[in-house]
Design an enzyme around this catalytic site. Structure first.
Site, mmCIF file in Angstrom:
data_model
loop_
_atom_site.group_PDB
_atom_site.id
_atom_site.type_symbol
_atom_site.label_atom_id
_atom_site.label_comp_id
_atom_site.label_asym_id
_atom_site.label_seq_id
_atom_site.Cartn_x
_atom_site.Cartn_y
_atom_site.Cartn_z
ATOM 1 C CG HIS A 1 -4.701 0.247 -1.167
ATOM 2 N ND1 HIS A 1 -4.022 0.534 -0.008
ATOM 3 C CD2 HIS A 1 -5.444 1.339 -1.453
ATOM 4 C CE1 HIS A 1 -4.358 1.752 0.400
ATOM 5 N NE2 HIS A 1 -5.225 2.256 -0.469
ATOM 6 C CB CYS B 1 -6.646 19.917 -7.683
ATOM 7 S SG CYS B 1 -7.613 18.936 -6.526
ATOM 8 C CB SER C 1 -0.909 0.040 1.232
ATOM 9 O OG SER C 1 -1.919 -0.927 1.133
ATOM 10 C CD GLU D 1 0.248 19.372 -8.715
ATOM 11 O OE1 GLU D 1 1.052 20.187 -9.183
ATOM 12 O OE2 GLU D 1 0.613 18.311 -8.169
ATOM 13 C CB SER D 2 -5.078 15.761 -5.081
ATOM 14 O OG SER D 2 -5.954 15.176 -4.131
#
Length: 130
Positions: free
Chosen positions: A68, A83, A55, A62-63
């Site tokens: 996983h 974003c 994971s 930008e985010s």
């Protein structure tokens, strides 16, 4: 419709099981995907589970990009949330599809923070003063 961001929710099937269980390779490919999308990497953290699975998250200005893996099933769940106008999550998606050697994929794109739902005028700059 304009939105603050785009969020790809992807299912990768029939991936290379050795790749899915290699934490160093997964981190390298996730960072490369962020780079290819045009994102700016802030930090990342990845963990390998015992007996198998990885994971991880790449935090971008930008985010984020997350993964996983379930090597025992040849499966990976991937979220690519970006974003701004200068980042293309589809470039990250294509890079990861190739890197994980996925034979089948299913992906849904969500518009996050739609201007019409939030009440932002269409001609508003992407970043507004607080």
């Amino acid at each position: 419709m304009k939105s603050l961001g785009r969020h790809l929710v992807a299912e990768f099937y029939e991936c290379d099981r050795e790749v899915l269980d290699n934490v160093q390779l997964i981190e390298q490919e996730m960072k490369q995907a962020a780079y290819e999308s045009g994102a700016t990497i802030v930090t990342s953290t990845f963990h390998r589970f015992l007996p198998y699975g990885v994971s991880g998250v790449v935090v971008i200005s930008e985010s984020h990009l997350t993964i996983h893996t379930w090597p025992e099933y040849g499966y990976a769940a991937i979220d690519l949330f970006t974003c701004g106008e200068d980042v293309d999550p589809w470039k990250a998606f294509e890079h990861l599809k190739k890197a994980l050697k996925a034979k089948r994929v299913h992906v849904v794109e969500h518009e996050r923070g739609r201007y019409d739902e939030i009440g932002i005028p269409e001609d508003s700059p992407h970043k507004a003063a607080v």
